[in-house]
Scaffold this motif. Structure first.
Motif, PDB file in Angstrom:
ATOM      1  N   VAL A  33       0.839  -1.198   0.000  1.00  0.00           N
ATOM      2  CA  VAL A  33       0.000   0.000   0.000  1.00  0.00           C
ATOM      3  C   VAL A  33       0.877   1.253   0.000  1.00  0.00           C
ATOM      4  O   VAL A  33       0.629   2.205  -0.744  1.00  0.00           O
ATOM      5  CB  VAL A  33      -0.966  -0.007   1.202  1.00  0.00           C
ATOM      6  CG1 VAL A  33      -1.627   1.346   1.383  1.00  0.00           C
ATOM      7  CG2 VAL A  33      -2.014  -1.080   1.027  1.00  0.00           C
ATOM      8  N   LEU A  34       1.924   1.261   0.809  1.00  0.00           N
ATOM      9  CA  LEU A  34       2.829   2.408   0.836  1.00  0.00           C
ATOM     10  C   LEU A  34       3.546   2.582  -0.499  1.00  0.00           C
ATOM     11  O   LEU A  34       3.764   3.708  -0.956  1.00  0.00           O
ATOM     12  CB  LEU A  34       3.838   2.249   1.967  1.00  0.00           C
ATOM     13  CG  LEU A  34       3.279   2.404   3.375  1.00  0.00           C
ATOM     14  CD1 LEU A  34       4.347   2.104   4.404  1.00  0.00           C
ATOM     15  CD2 LEU A  34       2.708   3.788   3.581  1.00  0.00           C
ATOM     16  N   LEU A  35       3.903   1.489  -1.143  1.00  0.00           N
ATOM     17  CA  LEU A  35       4.556   1.556  -2.442  1.00  0.00           C
ATOM     18  C   LEU A  35       3.626   2.168  -3.491  1.00  0.00           C
ATOM     19  O   LEU A  35       4.031   3.031  -4.265  1.00  0.00           O
ATOM     20  CB  LEU A  35       5.007   0.169  -2.886  1.00  0.00           C
ATOM     21  CG  LEU A  35       5.689   0.087  -4.249  1.00  0.00           C
ATOM     22  CD1 LEU A  35       7.018   0.819  -4.200  1.00  0.00           C
ATOM     23  CD2 LEU A  35       5.885  -1.357  -4.651  1.00  0.00           C
ATOM     24  N   VAL A  36       2.371   1.758  -3.503  1.00  0.00           N
ATOM     25  CA  VAL A  36       1.402   2.310  -4.448  1.00  0.00           C
ATOM     26  C   VAL A  36       1.201   3.801  -4.189  1.00  0.00           C
ATOM     27  O   VAL A  36       1.176   4.614  -5.120  1.00  0.00           O
ATOM     28  CB  VAL A  36       0.060   1.548  -4.372  1.00  0.00           C
ATOM     29  CG1 VAL A  36      -1.037   2.271  -5.121  1.00  0.00           C
ATOM     30  CG2 VAL A  36       0.234   0.144  -4.898  1.00  0.00           C
ATOM     31  N   ILE A  37       1.088   4.195  -2.936  1.00  0.00           N
ATOM     32  CA  ILE A  37       0.927   5.615  -2.602  1.00  0.00           C
ATOM     33  C   ILE A  37       2.144   6.405  -3.057  1.00  0.00           C
ATOM     34  O   ILE A  37       2.025   7.488  -3.626  1.00  0.00           O
ATOM     35  CB  ILE A  37       0.682   5.781  -1.088  1.00  0.00           C
ATOM     36  CG1 ILE A  37      -0.696   5.234  -0.728  1.00  0.00           C
ATOM     37  CG2 ILE A  37       0.821   7.241  -0.667  1.00  0.00           C
ATOM     38  CD1 ILE A  37      -0.975   5.171   0.745  1.00  0.00           C
ATOM     39  N   PHE A  38       3.329   5.865  -2.856  1.00  0.00           N
ATOM     40  CA  PHE A  38       4.547   6.548  -3.282  1.00  0.00           C
ATOM     41  C   PHE A  38       4.609   6.677  -4.797  1.00  0.00           C
ATOM     42  O   PHE A  38       4.967   7.728  -5.325  1.00  0.00           O
ATOM     43  CB  PHE A  38       5.778   5.801  -2.770  1.00  0.00           C
ATOM     44  CG  PHE A  38       7.061   6.408  -3.210  1.00  0.00           C
ATOM     45  CD1 PHE A  38       7.514   7.586  -2.636  1.00  0.00           C
ATOM     46  CD2 PHE A  38       7.812   5.823  -4.206  1.00  0.00           C
ATOM     47  CE1 PHE A  38       8.696   8.164  -3.049  1.00  0.00           C
ATOM     48  CE2 PHE A  38       8.996   6.391  -4.630  1.00  0.00           C
ATOM     49  CZ  PHE A  38       9.443   7.565  -4.047  1.00  0.00           C
ATOM     50  N   ILE A  39       4.235   5.624  -5.517  1.00  0.00           N
ATOM     51  CA  ILE A  39       4.267   5.669  -6.980  1.00  0.00           C
ATOM     52  C   ILE A  39       3.298   6.714  -7.512  1.00  0.00           C
ATOM     53  O   ILE A  39       3.583   7.414  -8.476  1.00  0.00           O
ATOM     54  CB  ILE A  39       3.953   4.275  -7.561  1.00  0.00           C
ATOM     55  CG1 ILE A  39       5.128   3.334  -7.308  1.00  0.00           C
ATOM     56  CG2 ILE A  39       3.641   4.346  -9.045  1.00  0.00           C
ATOM     57  CD1 ILE A  39       4.844   1.891  -7.675  1.00  0.00           C
ATOM     58  N   ILE A  40       2.143   6.855  -6.887  1.00  0.00           N
ATOM     59  CA  ILE A  40       1.147   7.824  -7.347  1.00  0.00           C
ATOM     60  C   ILE A  40       1.553   9.255  -6.999  1.00  0.00           C
ATOM     61  O   ILE A  40       1.403  10.163  -7.804  1.00  0.00           O
ATOM     62  CB  ILE A  40      -0.240   7.490  -6.753  1.00  0.00           C
ATOM     63  CG1 ILE A  40      -0.746   6.184  -7.376  1.00  0.00           C
ATOM     64  CG2 ILE A  40      -1.234   8.613  -6.991  1.00  0.00           C
ATOM     65  CD1 ILE A  40      -2.002   5.658  -6.746  1.00  0.00           C
ATOM     66  N   THR A  41       2.095   9.473  -5.807  1.00  0.00           N
ATOM     67  CA  THR A  41       2.378  10.839  -5.368  1.00  0.00           C
ATOM     68  C   THR A  41       3.736  11.361  -5.809  1.00  0.00           C
ATOM     69  O   THR A  41       3.942  12.578  -5.811  1.00  0.00           O
ATOM     70  CB  THR A  41       2.293  10.945  -3.837  1.00  0.00           C
ATOM     71  OG1 THR A  41       3.237  10.034  -3.252  1.00  0.00           O
ATOM     72  CG2 THR A  41       0.896  10.652  -3.352  1.00  0.00           C
ATOM     73  N   ALA A  42       4.665  10.516  -6.198  1.00  0.00           N
ATOM     74  CA  ALA A  42       6.002  10.986  -6.585  1.00  0.00           C
ATOM     75  C   ALA A  42       5.972  11.944  -7.777  1.00  0.00           C
ATOM     76  O   ALA A  42       6.609  13.002  -7.725  1.00  0.00           O
ATOM     77  CB  ALA A  42       6.919   9.799  -6.858  1.00  0.00           C
ATOM     78  N   PRO A  43       5.238  11.655  -8.857  1.00  0.00           N
ATOM     79  CA  PRO A  43       5.201  12.633  -9.953  1.00  0.00           C
ATOM     80  C   PRO A  43       4.526  13.945  -9.563  1.00  0.00           C
ATOM     81  O   PRO A  43       4.878  15.000 -10.071  1.00  0.00           O
ATOM     82  CB  PRO A  43       4.401  11.932 -11.047  1.00  0.00           C
ATOM     83  CG  PRO A  43       4.435  10.492 -10.713  1.00  0.00           C
ATOM     84  CD  PRO A  43       4.577  10.410  -9.233  1.00  0.00           C
ATOM     85  N   LEU A  44       3.566  13.898  -8.674  1.00  0.00           N
ATOM     86  CA  LEU A  44       2.875  15.112  -8.257  1.00  0.00           C
ATOM     87  C   LEU A  44       3.786  16.008  -7.435  1.00  0.00           C
ATOM     88  O   LEU A  44       3.705  17.231  -7.513  1.00  0.00           O
ATOM     89  CB  LEU A  44       1.627  14.758  -7.444  1.00  0.00           C
ATOM     90  CG  LEU A  44       0.563  13.940  -8.180  1.00  0.00           C
ATOM     91  CD1 LEU A  44      -0.567  13.574  -7.234  1.00  0.00           C
ATOM     92  CD2 LEU A  44       0.041  14.704  -9.367  1.00  0.00           C
TER      93      LEU A  44
END
Length: 148
Positions: free
Chosen positions: A40-51
């Motif tokens: 779950v943390l990995l998915v959140i990081f992948i989504i928020t990193a470009p933002l």
């Protein structure tokens, strides 16, 4: 004291007393919840990193060397106070305008229309020209103005 037992009540096999069930306590760590949380943390990081990268406000220096190599294509569309239409400074009728804009859209769908309209031109005429351009397949329209 019985044979094979210690004074603390544990058996000769070590550890705690087995009791009636005969099963030893489970001593392995259950890592499934840990893996779930990490995914779950990995998915959140992948989504928020470009933002996060685009939210940085920078005042970048300006230079002529940093311009793109190919300039965007555009077509100049002008309407004078009498309502006459000019495409790339050439007079054109409404029917011919639609055909030439279709050709421009076929050559490059990202072609921009730079619309110059006299102040006296009715708003309806400007919207009509925008509709002709949109039907031809050109949706990028820029309005050209002058400074006061």
């Amino acid at each position: 004291m019985a044979f094979g037992r210690t004074s603390l009540g544990s058996t000769a096999t070590g550890g705690r007393a087995i009791g009636a069930g005969g099963q030893r306590p489970l001593s392995d760590i259950n890592v499934t919840p840990l893996v779930d949380v990490m995914l779950v943390l990995l998915v959140i990081f992948i989504i928020t990193a470009p933002l996060m990268a685009s939210s940085i406000k920078l005042d970048l220096p300006r230079t002529a060397a940093g311009q793109p190599a190919d300039t965007p294509k555009f077509v100049s569309l002008s309407v004078n106070a009498a309502g006459e239409i000019f495409l790339n400074d050439q007079p054109v009728s409404t029917e011919a305008l639609a055909e030439r804009l279709r050709k421009a859209a076929a050559a490059g769908p990202d072609t921009e229309i730079q619309l110059r309209a006299d102040q006296a031109v009715p708003y309806g005429r400007v919207v009509e020209l925008m509709g002709i351009a949109n039907q031809a397949g050109l949706s990028r329209i820029g309005f050209v103005t002058e400074k006061k």
